[in-house]
Design an enzyme around this catalytic site. Structure first.
Site, mmCIF file in Angstrom:
data_model
loop_
_atom_site.group_PDB
_atom_site.id
_atom_site.type_symbol
_atom_site.label_atom_id
_atom_site.label_comp_id
_atom_site.label_asym_id
_atom_site.label_seq_id
_atom_site.Cartn_x
_atom_site.Cartn_y
_atom_site.Cartn_z
ATOM 1 N N TYR A 179 -2.685 -1.204 10.229
ATOM 2 C CA TYR A 179 -2.732 -1.599 8.820
ATOM 3 C C TYR A 179 -1.472 -1.129 8.089
ATOM 4 C CZ TYR A 179 -4.297 -1.466 3.913
ATOM 5 O OH TYR A 179 -4.402 -1.612 2.550
ATOM 6 N N SER A 207 0.838 -1.202 0.000
ATOM 7 C CA SER A 207 0.000 0.000 0.000
ATOM 8 C C SER A 207 0.868 1.244 0.000
ATOM 9 C CB SER A 207 -0.896 0.008 1.245
ATOM 10 O OG SER A 207 -1.542 1.247 1.410
#
Length: 281
Positions: free
Chosen positions: A186, A173
């Site tokens: 996350y 990400s």
């Protein structure tokens, strides 16, 4: 400019068929046989980036196994889309947090297709938290077990089947590079995935197996209405230079490049489909 209707899904994981508008997953161009005769397994392949990748791989000639948690309707839609491309599709329902399940899933895919050439680690979990102290032990464990343990387990199992010329693509990400103040756990797992990608690339280079990653920015997937407040959803993606969220089929092409011979001189690298955000390599 991004302009999504405010919306929220209470059920986790999110459902693609309940999103408004539905994400764009269909391949945008005719296939050219770049994965002809290949066999792939995609975790989180029922929806979002996983769905777009699975269908694009099928258009390029691959048979595809989809690992998903419990989203049966979305998974069946993806299976139908793969079969529409003339390829075999296999649905494997279960939780990548289980090492035993990951072994079973990989073996099922290899048995069904007679081999395994490509592993895409994509399944993930995220929950927002404004304060680090609000992240419970249960949330922390679920995020790490899904996002990084699952990648380890799937890769461990796949190595018994992958041969020289095979490819592993890990979905990390943009938050691995820039951080995210409400997705701290996350983002931490995505940083671990980036390091895992580079380490495995070095580990497997002499075996002829390439390992690369893709680090998407804001992409319109079931993650978004499931994990964000409706008002945030309405403006999702507007912070990047392109002023809009990306669609799953704008990311899938990067995974195809890395999984195919187009990416034959790439290993240990991360591609950045993120709408123009400049991040460290």
């Amino acid at each position: 400019m991004t302009n999504f209707p405010p919306q929220h899904q209470d059920h986790e994981p999110g459902r693609e068929h309940d999103m408004t508008p539905r994400p764009d997953y269909e391949p945008r161009f005719p296939g050219s046989g770049r994965l002809q005769g290949k066999a792939a397994i995609v975790t989180g392949g029922d929806s979002g980036i996983g769905r777009a990748t699975a269908v694009l791989f099928a258009r390029e000639g691959a048979d595809v196994a989809i690992v998903y948690l419990e989203e049966d309707r979305d998974a069946e839609e993806t299976k139908a889309a793969i079969e529409k491309e003339g390829r075999k599709a296999l649905l494997i329902r279960g939780d990548v947090r289980s090492k035993a399940f990951c072994r079973e899933a990989v073996d099922k895919a290899a048995d069904a297709f007679g081999k395994l050439d490509i592993l895409v680690n994509n399944a993930a979990h995220q929950e927002e938290a404004e304060d680090l102290r609000d992240i419970t032990e249960a949330q922390l464990a679920k995020t790490f077990e899904t996002n990084i343990y699952g990648y380890f387990y799937m890769t461990q199992a796949a190595l018994d089947h992958l041969q020289p010329g095979s490819a592993i693509v890990n979905v990390t990400s943009v938050n691995s590079y820039k951080g995210n103040d409400t997705l701290i756990d996350y983002s931490s797992t995505k940083g671990a995935i980036t390091a895992f990608t580079r380490s495995m690339a070095s580990n497997l280079v002499d075996k002829g197996i390439r390992v690369n990653g893709v680090a998407p920015g804001p992409i319109w997937t079931p993650f978004i209405p499931m994990s964000m407040d409706p008002e945030k959803v309405a403006n999702f993606g507007s912070q990047v230079p392109m002023k809009r969220a990306g669609q799953p089929n704008e990311v899938a092409s990067a995974l195809l490049f890395l999984a195919s011979e187009d990416g034959s001189y790439f290993t240990g690298q991360v591609m950045h489909p993120n709408g123009g955000a400049i991040v460290g390599a």
